[in-house]
Design a protein around this motif. Structure first.
Motif, mmCIF file in Angstrom:
data_model
loop_
_atom_site.group_PDB
_atom_site.id
_atom_site.type_symbol
_atom_site.label_atom_id
_atom_site.label_comp_id
_atom_site.label_asym_id
_atom_site.label_seq_id
_atom_site.Cartn_x
_atom_site.Cartn_y
_atom_site.Cartn_z
ATOM 1 N N LEU A 242 -5.246 -5.585 6.927
ATOM 2 C CA LEU A 242 -4.176 -6.137 7.750
ATOM 3 C C LEU A 242 -2.849 -5.857 7.061
ATOM 4 O O LEU A 242 -2.670 -6.204 5.888
ATOM 5 N N VAL A 243 -1.923 -5.215 7.777
ATOM 6 C CA VAL A 243 -0.637 -4.840 7.187
ATOM 7 C C VAL A 243 0.507 -5.372 8.037
ATOM 8 O O VAL A 243 0.345 -5.656 9.232
ATOM 9 N N VAL B 56 0.518 -5.404 2.362
ATOM 10 C CA VAL B 56 -0.879 -5.770 2.622
ATOM 11 C C VAL B 56 -0.976 -7.279 2.818
ATOM 12 O O VAL B 56 -0.517 -8.061 1.988
ATOM 13 N N LEU B 57 -1.586 -7.687 3.933
ATOM 14 C CA LEU B 57 -1.778 -9.103 4.240
ATOM 15 C C LEU B 57 -3.221 -9.544 4.029
ATOM 16 O O LEU B 57 -3.481 -10.721 3.805
ATOM 17 N N ASP B 58 -4.154 -8.590 4.121
ATOM 18 C CA ASP B 58 -5.563 -8.940 3.923
ATOM 19 C C ASP B 58 -6.386 -7.658 3.837
ATOM 20 O O ASP B 58 -6.062 -6.658 4.491
ATOM 21 N N LEU C 135 0.860 -1.177 0.000
ATOM 22 C CA LEU C 135 0.000 0.000 0.000
ATOM 23 C C LEU C 135 0.894 1.224 0.000
ATOM 24 O O LEU C 135 1.535 1.551 0.999
ATOM 25 N N ARG C 136 0.975 1.924 -1.129
ATOM 26 C CA ARG C 136 1.980 2.969 -1.332
ATOM 27 C C ARG C 136 1.838 4.136 -0.365
ATOM 28 O O ARG C 136 2.831 4.706 0.081
ATOM 29 N N SER C 137 0.627 4.519 -0.022
ATOM 30 C CA SER C 137 0.427 5.718 0.800
ATOM 31 C C SER C 137 1.032 5.592 2.192
ATOM 32 O O SER C 137 1.419 6.591 2.800
ATOM 33 N N LEU D 257 -5.848 -2.359 10.696
ATOM 34 C CA LEU D 257 -6.260 -0.975 10.523
ATOM 35 C C LEU D 257 -7.722 -0.912 10.091
ATOM 36 O O LEU D 257 -8.156 -1.699 9.242
ATOM 37 N N ASP D 258 -8.481 -0.012 10.710
ATOM 38 C CA ASP D 258 -9.804 0.330 10.196
ATOM 39 C C ASP D 258 -9.637 1.341 9.066
ATOM 40 O O ASP D 258 -8.665 2.094 9.045
#
Length: 322
Positions: A89-90, A76-78, A69-71, A246-247
């Protein structure tokens, strides 16, 4: 000739079979849904390649089949979208030090990823973990301590004030305060900036410790992953990266970019008026802080799929009673 009632029943019975063949879309048309042969589904508003994501906050780049996720520059895991929550999920770095004893117990600080100005928030489904002998680990947000815990080398290190019932049995297999401690983080939908602080509780000039006992670590971690994978302090020691939940939602300023919005028809299948958080942003020139509303979409009862897409929410299959 087939009786009309029987014919209608045959049509109803055949409907679920046909519906099964068409599953709800998760990405925009002609957009990849994974990195190469990867197993992680990239769901809109996230996307891979130009025109496949909502805006730059959701751009995913594939590096050796790994989605980034570039930002926020995290793996990213999910990605999950449901009626209860939208989460991602990161993979996050663990703060680790084996030098606290040799540097006179001074505090080691490490800023976690700063999510300010983004539509991402640290979920309260995470747990904060401290690992090591005589370790004091805590979290700061906006210069205030919001969570922390202590871990000791063994039961003999626990004072009467800390634990009056000294005959209580503590199992070394648990993250219960012996070489590993854990605690909750506040239930807040606006948690975007965290700083991990790690220190030792009993530095002494001439104290000698084994190399293993010198090493300490602290990290935020998804509680489900931690419960399923870490059942002893030894397994928690030496971790370099852990999953963090993360939400997420859509900034009010970007909300009109969702294609489903201009059509009121889709108000019957999904709801995108749910404001669940406010993202914080700081003007670097004036040092002024302001907030931006963040919305979350969800499929209405009786529908499932991706509410951020034009045809994303489809009717659920209901059992037919005869």
């Amino acid at each position: 000739m087939i009786p009309p009632l029987l014919f209608q029943l045959m049509i109803l019975l055949s409907w679920p079979i046909n519906a099964l063949a068409e599953s709800p879309a998760i990405a925009k048309p002609n957009c990849p849904t994974s990195c190469g042969n990867g197993s992680i589904s990239i769901q809109f508003p996230f996307g891979i390649g130009a025109g496949c994501y909502l805006d730059h906050q959701y751009e995913v780049t594939c590096i050796s089949s790994t989605p980034i996720l570039r930002s926020i520059n995290l793996t990213v895991l999910d990605i999950s979208i449901s009626s209860e929550a939208s989460t991602i999920l990161v993979n996050h770095t663990v703060l680790h030090s084996c030098n606290l004893e040799s540097i006179r117990g001074e505090i080691v600080m490490n800023g976690t990823v700063n999510l300010e100005s983004s539509p991402f928030f640290f979920s309260d489904e995470n747990r904060f973990i401290g690992v090591g002998c005589n370790t004091f680990a805590y979290l700061l947000s906006n210069r205030s301590i919001i969570s922390g815990c202590l871990s000791f080398c063994d039961k003999s290190n626990i004072s009467a004030e800390t634990m009056p019932l000294r005959n209580v049995t503590l199992r070394n297999s648990d993250c219960n305060g012996i070489k590993c401690c854990q605690t909750r983080i506040p239930s807040s939908r606006d948690l975007q900036q965290l700083r991990v602080i790690l220190s030792t509780t009993n530095y002494k000039e001439n104290t000698t410790m084994t190399e293993q006992n010198k090493c300490k670590s602290a990290f935020l971690v998804d509680q489900e992953w931690f419960g399923n994978n870490i059942d002893s302090p030894g397994k928690a020691q030496g971790l370099k990266h852990v999953p963090v939940l993360l939400d997420w939602g859509i900034h009010e300023s970007s909300f009109d970019l969702i294609e489903r919005n201009p059509s009121k028809r889709y108000n019957k299948t999904s709801d995108c008026n749910q404001i669940f958080a406010h993202s914080t942003s700081t003007n670097t020139s004036t040092n002024a802080t302001f907030t931006m509303p963040v919305r979350r979409c969800r499929c209405n009862p009786g529908y499932e799929g991706n509410p951020y897409l034009l045809h994303g929410c489809q009717g659920k299959l209901l059992p037919i009673l005869i």
